[in-house]
Design an enzyme around this catalytic site. Structure first.
Site, mmCIF file in Angstrom:
data_model
loop_
_atom_site.group_PDB
_atom_site.id
_atom_site.type_symbol
_atom_site.label_atom_id
_atom_site.label_comp_id
_atom_site.label_asym_id
_atom_site.label_seq_id
_atom_site.Cartn_x
_atom_site.Cartn_y
_atom_site.Cartn_z
ATOM 1 N N PRO A 129 0.792 -1.251 -0.009
ATOM 2 C CA PRO A 129 0.041 0.047 -0.050
ATOM 3 C C PRO A 129 0.818 1.227 0.085
ATOM 4 O O PRO A 129 1.848 1.669 0.752
ATOM 5 C CB PRO A 129 -0.757 -0.083 1.321
ATOM 6 C CG PRO A 129 -0.950 -1.561 1.723
ATOM 7 C CD PRO A 129 0.371 -2.138 1.183
ATOM 8 N N GLY A 132 4.379 1.393 -5.190
ATOM 9 C CA GLY A 132 4.224 0.495 -6.407
ATOM 10 C C GLY A 132 5.819 0.282 -7.362
ATOM 11 O O GLY A 132 6.082 -0.643 -6.989
ATOM 12 N N PRO A 243 12.748 -9.314 -17.879
ATOM 13 C CA PRO A 243 12.569 -9.611 -19.349
ATOM 14 C C PRO A 243 11.599 -10.570 -19.484
ATOM 15 O O PRO A 243 10.585 -10.286 -20.409
ATOM 16 C CB PRO A 243 13.871 -10.036 -19.638
ATOM 17 C CG PRO A 243 14.934 -9.196 -18.755
ATOM 18 C CD PRO A 243 14.314 -9.325 -17.420
ATOM 19 N N GLU A 245 9.268 -11.806 -17.618
ATOM 20 C CA GLU A 245 7.836 -11.405 -17.135
ATOM 21 C C GLU A 245 7.202 -10.528 -18.104
ATOM 22 O O GLU A 245 5.800 -10.447 -18.576
ATOM 23 C CB GLU A 245 7.931 -10.607 -15.692
ATOM 24 C CG GLU A 245 6.486 -10.215 -15.140
ATOM 25 C CD GLU A 245 6.630 -9.584 -13.698
ATOM 26 O OE1 GLU A 245 5.849 -8.971 -13.395
ATOM 27 O OE2 GLU A 245 8.027 -9.760 -13.132
ATOM 28 N N ARG A 246 8.022 -9.373 -18.541
ATOM 29 C CA ARG A 246 7.557 -8.513 -19.521
ATOM 30 C C ARG A 246 7.063 -8.969 -20.814
ATOM 31 O O ARG A 246 6.000 -8.526 -21.466
ATOM 32 C CB ARG A 246 8.324 -7.328 -19.454
ATOM 33 C CG ARG A 246 8.299 -6.629 -18.131
ATOM 34 C CD ARG A 246 9.519 -5.388 -18.117
ATOM 35 N NE ARG A 246 9.298 -4.553 -16.790
ATOM 36 C CZ ARG A 246 10.150 -3.944 -16.067
ATOM 37 N NH1 ARG A 246 11.342 -3.845 -16.552
ATOM 38 N NH2 ARG A 246 9.738 -3.183 -15.044
ATOM 39 N N ARG A 271 -23.305 -8.397 -39.071
ATOM 40 C CA ARG A 271 -24.285 -7.289 -38.773
ATOM 41 C C ARG A 271 -24.643 -6.584 -40.072
ATOM 42 O O ARG A 271 -23.736 -6.132 -41.018
ATOM 43 C CB ARG A 271 -23.311 -6.164 -37.711
ATOM 44 C CG ARG A 271 -24.328 -5.025 -37.599
ATOM 45 C CD ARG A 271 -25.178 -5.124 -36.476
ATOM 46 N NE ARG A 271 -25.568 -3.913 -35.789
ATOM 47 C CZ ARG A 271 -26.484 -3.410 -36.117
ATOM 48 N NH1 ARG A 271 -27.599 -4.139 -37.111
ATOM 49 N NH2 ARG A 271 -27.040 -2.285 -35.433
ATOM 50 N N GLN A 282 -16.211 0.830 -46.214
ATOM 51 C CA GLN A 282 -14.882 1.090 -46.422
ATOM 52 C C GLN A 282 -14.099 1.489 -45.100
ATOM 53 O O GLN A 282 -13.103 0.961 -44.749
ATOM 54 C CB GLN A 282 -14.590 2.224 -47.263
ATOM 55 C CG GLN A 282 -12.936 2.440 -47.856
ATOM 56 C CD GLN A 282 -12.808 3.748 -48.509
ATOM 57 O OE1 GLN A 282 -13.072 4.842 -48.202
ATOM 58 N NE2 GLN A 282 -12.307 3.485 -49.813
#
Length: 382
Positions: A129, A132, A243, A245-246, A271, A282
């Site tokens: 908390p 970050g 690296p 993780e990202r 549709r 277009q």
């Protein structure tokens, strides 16, 4: 554009994973979103087809595969199915690599079989908390007392925190006033340890099938044998895995954006507006052409990064570029595809709505877009 990073083994594995997803994930996802988490038996089921143990050594029941390409197949197929399984993906793509890289022999014998057979679920607790991106500001402490560490503090926004049996906690074991990054350690907390409690499962605007928890530690006595890697060296250990993780986040972003385009094409073909299909206009064609072009660029970045990751040469800056570009493209593409759906795209029963809300967090977790730009600019000497 044709991809050349996969072989026949990857293709066969992809077919199996796709069938599994169609049977076990797609029909159950609404219930999991309602419950706010994935059921524990799902981890056992994924283990049965070899997903969980892909990179776990064979001696512990895993596949012993060094390459990340098989993992990539799994998370691409989840994304192509317009699904997001945050806790499961963090467990295997983000947390397991720390154990693979830093666990000692005793820890490997104790935990790896559970990773391979789906009996163990893991999470990593970094964010606090008020803290970050500034990881050096961690205030959770672990004080050595004999053969134990006494852990105190709290964490928040912990993906997979409700289900987790093992939580890697980033805690301060010593303080160096001259170097804020020094003195952080990775402490593995196990479910059931006295003083360890979980707060509420946080309610989010997206990623609703992923449990996201507040975790509390009050004088938790953690055996010293549960420290992962070298005491005081957590900052460099965390940086080592960033690296992958990202890149993992970029892979999911790319796959879900691809699913959004497929959904938009299917919807536009059906549709009818002013007496003709939406695909005849277009503007619709041009919007989807823009989306396809951006996705092709993102795929090229990802594939190049995957080759570098397997070769051990993926730099933090290149991983940051890949995450930044692909998550920003994801946002633009899914927004355009929702617009094609019109009012129906805003209805929660349409998958495009789920993709839209799920996508928002990818520019935040794993490092915000702003942090990615800082990493990239630093690599340019700026």
């Amino acid at each position: 554009m044709q991809r050349n990073i996969f072989n026949e083994d990857h293709d066969a594995f992809r077919d199996s994973v796709r069938q599994f997803i169609a049977k076990e994930i797609v029909p159950n996802l609404p219930d999991w979103e309602e419950a706010g988490c994935i059921p524990r038996d799902f981890y056992r089921k994924t283990a049965e087809i070899g997903i969980n143990g892909l990179q776990v050594p064979e001696e512990f029941g895993g596949g012993g595969i060094d390459s990340f390409l098989f993992n990539t197949v799994v998370y691409e197929e989840i994304g192509y199915a317009a699904a997001s399984l945050g806790g499961f993906q963090v467990h295997l793509n983000t947390v397991l690599p720390y154990f693979l890289e830093y666990a000692n022999d005793e820890q490997r014998n104790r935990w790896f079989p559970g990773f391979a057979d789906g009996g163990l679920v893991s999470a990593i607790a970094m964010t606090e908390p008020g803290i970050g991106s500034d990881l050096a500001g961690v205030t959770t402490t672990a004080v050595r007392e004999g053969d134990d560490y006494i852990l105190n503090g709290s964490k928040t926004f912990i993906t997979g925190g409700i289900n987790a049996d093992l939580v890697i906690v980033v805690a301060r074991t010593s303080r160096n006033t001259e170097n804020r990054r020094s003195g952080l350690s990775l402490i593995v907390v196990e479910a059931g340890m006295e003083g360890f409690s979980r707060g509420r499962n946080l309610h989010k605007i997206g990623m609703k099938s992923s449990d996201t928890a507040e975790l509390l530690f009050e004088n938790v006595r953690v055996p010293a044998r549960n420290i992962l890697g070298e005491e005081g060296n957590a900052f460099s250990m965390l940086a080592h895995n960033l690296p992958q993780e990202r890149l993992s986040i970029a892979i999911t972003a790319q796959a879900t954006a691809t699913a959004a385009v497929d959904l938009a094409i299917d919807y536009a073909r059906e549709r009818v507006v002013f007496g003709k299909p939406l695909t005849d206009f277009q503007n619709t064609k041009f919007v989807l052409a823009d989306c396809a072009t951006e996705l092709a660029a993102g795929q090229a970045l990802i594939d190049q990064a995957l080759v570098a990751l397997d070769a051990g040469t993926l730099s933090p800056a290149d991983a940051a570029k890949t995450k930044l570009f692909c998550t920003e493209v994801q946002a633009r593409v899914i927004d355009k595809c929702l617009q094609i759906h019109g009012g129906y795209g805003y209805m929660s029963e349409y998958p495009i709505a789920r993709l839209y809300t799920d996508a928002r967090v990818t520019r935040i977790f794993g490092g915000t877009s702003e942090v990615m730009k800082s990493v990239i600019s630093k690599s340019m000497g700026l």
